[in-house]
Design a protein around this motif. Structure first.
Motif, PDB file in Angstrom:
ATOM      1  N   GLU A  13     -32.923 -13.625 -43.123  1.00  0.00           N
ATOM      2  CA  GLU A  13     -32.261 -14.730 -43.529  1.00  0.00           C
ATOM      3  C   GLU A  13     -31.575 -15.514 -42.457  1.00  0.00           C
ATOM      4  N   ARG A  14     -31.926 -16.607 -42.118  1.00  0.00           N
ATOM      5  CA  ARG A  14     -31.208 -17.317 -41.215  1.00  0.00           C
ATOM      6  C   ARG A  14     -29.750 -17.932 -41.493  1.00  0.00           C
ATOM      7  N   SER A  15     -28.897 -18.334 -40.610  1.00  0.00           N
ATOM      8  CA  SER A  15     -27.648 -18.674 -41.146  1.00  0.00           C
ATOM      9  C   SER A  15     -27.848 -20.014 -41.707  1.00  0.00           C
ATOM     10  N   GLY A  16     -27.155 -20.177 -42.837  1.00  0.00           N
ATOM     11  CA  GLY A  16     -27.104 -21.481 -43.852  1.00  0.00           C
ATOM     12  C   GLY A  16     -28.301 -21.310 -44.468  1.00  0.00           C
ATOM     13  N   GLY A  17     -29.228 -20.200 -44.619  1.00  0.00           N
ATOM     14  CA  GLY A  17     -30.131 -20.332 -45.724  1.00  0.00           C
ATOM     15  C   GLY A  17     -31.234 -21.115 -45.149  1.00  0.00           C
ATOM     16  N   GLU A  18     -31.395 -21.237 -43.807  1.00  0.00           N
ATOM     17  CA  GLU A  18     -32.379 -21.975 -43.351  1.00  0.00           C
ATOM     18  C   GLU A  18     -33.755 -21.366 -43.373  1.00  0.00           C
ATOM     19  N   PRO A  19     -34.876 -22.098 -43.526  1.00  0.00           N
ATOM     20  CA  PRO A  19     -36.234 -21.411 -43.495  1.00  0.00           C
ATOM     21  C   PRO A  19     -36.676 -20.647 -42.506  1.00  0.00           C
ATOM     22  N   VAL A  20     -37.537 -19.567 -42.606  1.00  0.00           N
ATOM     23  CA  VAL A  20     -38.061 -18.874 -41.634  1.00  0.00           C
ATOM     24  C   VAL A  20     -39.284 -19.407 -41.098  1.00  0.00           C
ATOM     25  N   TYR A  21     -39.230 -19.459 -39.824  1.00  0.00           N
ATOM     26  CA  TYR A  21     -40.319 -20.125 -39.172  1.00  0.00           C
ATOM     27  C   TYR A  21     -41.012 -18.880 -38.353  1.00  0.00           C
ATOM     28  N   ILE A  22     -42.257 -18.481 -38.440  1.00  0.00           N
ATOM     29  CA  ILE A  22     -42.713 -17.350 -37.631  1.00  0.00           C
ATOM     30  C   ILE A  22     -44.052 -18.042 -37.141  1.00  0.00           C
ATOM     31  N   LEU A  23     -43.952 -17.908 -35.676  1.00  0.00           N
ATOM     32  CA  LEU A  23     -45.165 -18.357 -34.840  1.00  0.00           C
ATOM     33  C   LEU A  23     -45.931 -17.034 -34.574  1.00  0.00           C
TER      34      LEU A  23
END
Length: 355
Positions: A13-23
């Motif tokens: 989880e990122r702060s603020g429920g932001e989406p997870v972007y994996i490169l």
């Protein structure tokens, strides 16, 4: 290591429920690929640079040449993937890379590139098993139900994998000699077909109704293992015998006989494993998953047995970085990050990579 993602909040989880972007970076063999995937499922970019034209003249992949080509293209591919995705480097959550198995020189190029990005952007690094990537390519387009059995068929691998729960792998069958894709390439060479041979044999096999009769290697009655070396030898023997008699065999008849033999064994053992292990789905994965004959045979048998068959689109069958990102998401959600000392492992075991 300081990380932006997972440092002050729960894994995945990122702060603020932001989406997870994996490169993700994939350079295990002769494709240079970089992708950015959101939340382990949505492909925002998946750039693949193929070296087929380079290796075709040699009739197979030359490891040293493959490594040099990766070095030449990796930076451009990273830039293109970021540009296509519309995601800025600052918004990335993690960097994933194929750790193994594969050609050591090729793996090292991707590993260095991924580590450099992770260090420069202060992002967590995730090492991914190449076969886990192939299996979880299905997650990019399908809803997975556990437990399932995955039939992995590629140039270097032919395996039946029982996946009891998310990211927990158990190999129940594997090749004892040539992988199916490797056998395809060797038979194609004997038929003087271009490299890679799989698509050409698949095409020829559909051009005739009757194939040369060839053996099936079932091995022991209870075995889920595979063996294609004897089949390859039987094809060569049939070609040589026919040539000595002055009655050369039609290439399409040889292609059909060979493909029918391979498919019969793959399909029968896969369906037997699904029944024995109580699997809810059968997943098809790997480069040979693009084979039309194999797909059609599995679809027919699975429909007959009432077993859901999942297979990725053709673009996700061959090596690509989106599948690496999909598998990396399993580790990301658990906060299972790798140190910058992570090493490329050409013989990395799938079961050892389990989450």
């Amino acid at each position: 290591m300081n990380t932006k993602a997972g440092a002050s909040h729960g894994p995945g989880e990122r702060s603020g429920g932001e989406p997870v972007y994996i490169l993700a970076v994939e350079t295990s063999c002769d494709e240079t690929s970089v992708a950015i995937v959101r939340d382990g499922q949505e492909i925002l970019s998946n750039v693949v640079s193929s070296q087929v034209a380079t290796h075709e003249r040699f009739g197979g992949v030359v490891p040293e040449v493959a490594s040099r080509k990766h070095v030449e293209t990796i930076t451009c591919i990273i830039e293109e993937a970021i540009e296509q995705s519309g995601v800025s480097p600052a918004a990335l959550s993690a960097v994933a890379v194929t750790q193994g198995p594969g050609l050591v020189g090729s793996l090292l190029v991707g590993m260095v590139a991924a580590k450099t990005l992770a260090l420069a952007l202060e992002l967590p690094l995730i090492g991914v098993h190449h076969i886990a990537g192939h299996i979880y390519a299905n997650q990019l387009v399908h809803e997975l139900a556990y437990p399932f059995v995955a039939l992995v068929v590629s140039g270097g691998h032919t395996e039946l994998v029982y996946v009891e729960s998310e990211g927990v792998f158990r190999i129940i069958g594997q090749t004892r000699d040539d992988a199916a894709g490797e056998a395809y390439d060797k038979v194609a060479r004997a038929l003087k077909l271009p490299y890679p041979g799989g698509p050409h044999i698949d095409r020829l096999a559909h051009e005739t109704g009757e194939g040369v009769t060839l053996p099936r290697a079932w091995l022991e009655p209870d075995s889920y293992d595979f063996s294609f070396s004897g089949l390859k030898s039987a094809v060569l023997a049939a070609l040589n015998t026919a040539a000595m008699k002055g009655q050369p065999l039609a290439p399409e008849a040889v292609a059909k006989g060979f493909q029918d033999s391979v498919i019969d064994v793959l399909v029968e053992k896969a369906l037997r494993a699904v029944k024995a292990y109580g699997a809810k789905q059968l997943l098809l994965a790997g480069g040979v998953a693009a084979n039309k004959g194999l797909r059609a045979a599995l679809e027919a048998r699975c429909a007959q047995a009432g077993v859901p068959l999942l297979a990725p689109p053709l673009s996700l069958c061959t090596d690509n970085a989106a599948m690496i990102a999909a598998a990396a998401f399993l580790k990301y959600r658990r906060g299972q990050f790798a140190p910058l000392e992570l090493k490329a492992e050409p013989l990395l075991k799938l079961e050892a990579w389990s989450v």
